[in-house]
Design a protein around this motif. Sequence first.
Motif, PDB file in Angstrom:
ATOM      1  N   LEU A  32       0.825  -1.199   0.000  1.00 38.17           N
ATOM      2  CA  LEU A  32       0.000   0.000   0.000  1.00 38.17           C
ATOM      3  C   LEU A  32       0.866   1.258   0.000  1.00 38.17           C
ATOM      4  O   LEU A  32       0.590   2.223  -0.730  1.00 38.17           O
ATOM      5  CB  LEU A  32      -0.925  -0.006   1.213  1.00 38.17           C
ATOM      6  N   THR A  33       1.914   1.261   0.794  1.00 41.03           N
ATOM      7  CA  THR A  33       2.813   2.419   0.854  1.00 41.03           C
ATOM      8  C   THR A  33       3.499   2.664  -0.476  1.00 41.03           C
ATOM      9  O   THR A  33       3.632   3.813  -0.929  1.00 41.03           O
ATOM     10  CB  THR A  33       3.868   2.206   1.954  1.00 41.03           C
ATOM     11  N   VAL A  34       3.924   1.595  -1.137  1.00 40.33           N
ATOM     12  CA  VAL A  34       4.577   1.736  -2.439  1.00 40.33           C
ATOM     13  C   VAL A  34       3.610   2.307  -3.468  1.00 40.33           C
ATOM     14  O   VAL A  34       3.965   3.201  -4.250  1.00 40.33           O
ATOM     15  CB  VAL A  34       5.132   0.381  -2.897  1.00 40.33           C
ATOM     16  N   ASP A  35       2.374   1.829  -3.476  1.00 34.07           N
ATOM     17  CA  ASP A  35       1.387   2.337  -4.427  1.00 34.07           C
ATOM     18  C   ASP A  35       1.132   3.828  -4.214  1.00 34.07           C
ATOM     19  O   ASP A  35       1.008   4.596  -5.185  1.00 34.07           O
ATOM     20  CB  ASP A  35       0.076   1.564  -4.290  1.00 34.07           C
ATOM     21  N   LEU A  36       1.044   4.240  -2.948  1.00 32.11           N
ATOM     22  CA  LEU A  36       0.795   5.649  -2.668  1.00 32.11           C
ATOM     23  C   LEU A  36       2.010   6.510  -2.981  1.00 32.11           C
ATOM     24  O   LEU A  36       1.868   7.696  -3.318  1.00 32.11           O
ATOM     25  CB  LEU A  36       0.390   5.821  -1.201  1.00 32.11           C
ATOM     26  N   ALA A  37       3.199   5.943  -2.868  1.00 33.72           N
ATOM     27  CA  ALA A  37       4.411   6.708  -3.144  1.00 33.72           C
ATOM     28  C   ALA A  37       4.622   6.966  -4.623  1.00 33.72           C
ATOM     29  O   ALA A  37       5.421   7.839  -4.992  1.00 33.72           O
ATOM     30  CB  ALA A  37       5.630   5.978  -2.570  1.00 33.72           C
TER      31      ALA A  37
END
Length: 313
Positions: free
Chosen positions: A298-303
């Motif tokens: 999730l963090t990678v997608d938002l980044a």
Amino acid sequence: MADYVLRRLFSTIAVMAMVGIFVFLLLRLAPGDPAAMIAGRQATPEMIAGIREQLGLNDPMPIQFLRWVRDMVGGDFGTSIFAGRPVLELISQRLEPTLSLSILTMFLSVTVGVSFGILAAWRTGGFVDRLLAAFSALGYSVPVFVIGFFFIYFFAIRAHWLPVQGYVPIDAGLGAWFVHLILPTVALSLGYIAFIARVTRASMLEVLSEDYMRTAAAKGASAYAMLFHHALKNAGVPILTVIGISFAYLIGGVVLTETVFNIPGIGRLVVDAINNRDYPIIQSVLVLTSGLYVLINLTVDLAYTLIDPRIRY
């Protein structure tokens, strides 16, 4: 963006629910009776039956699962069958070695891998590029435990440069802490360095071949500006993706590395729990690591939106 985050959070809850069901059934349906193992070889059937009743193993599976989920949501991950202590207490005691090894490994992997990949793409076909090809083949093909034993034999036993095994807490001395983590960190990071470097090289080569890069070179842009201000930003999405994947895969590599180098981390705790069929520890660690894996994705997608403003959700 807000709608996308909400959708991902709901999907995360669904994924974690499926993970919980899988973990619960995988361990409960495995061969062997945990009550018999706890009671020992000399136990009578009455003693085994009493332990099963105490652990709630006689209840129907749905009741056991709902009780397990209720306790876990409330922060109660159960009590270790063999240690007789809360599972969260055992995990917290093993957290520092695992975090230390993981953070150092990812720092080394990202720093060296991205730098190596950029240099190989900038001088494609040169010495660094050929060296990367050879290093990648080695990093992909040799398991981490083989590299670990190789390092122990040459750098610890033969050369006496570094400690063979073990772990020293940070509060016991930063120097001793770092020295004991050099070999396991390098052994664990080699494969990730090769992986990140290859993806960085491929992504950078694609960007460097674009027309706007040739225009920047014709205008006299320096190599530093071309590589880091133009190429790296536009090549950042695949690189960030592979870094996130590597961080998630690191969870499995830590288990082997801690076993080889006798590091008392969460990996060793899981191995001991599997040998003893300590259900609460195995279930808790699997659920926590699965949640960490989902959170990283999730963090990678938002980044992505921070690296490439063209991406919109």
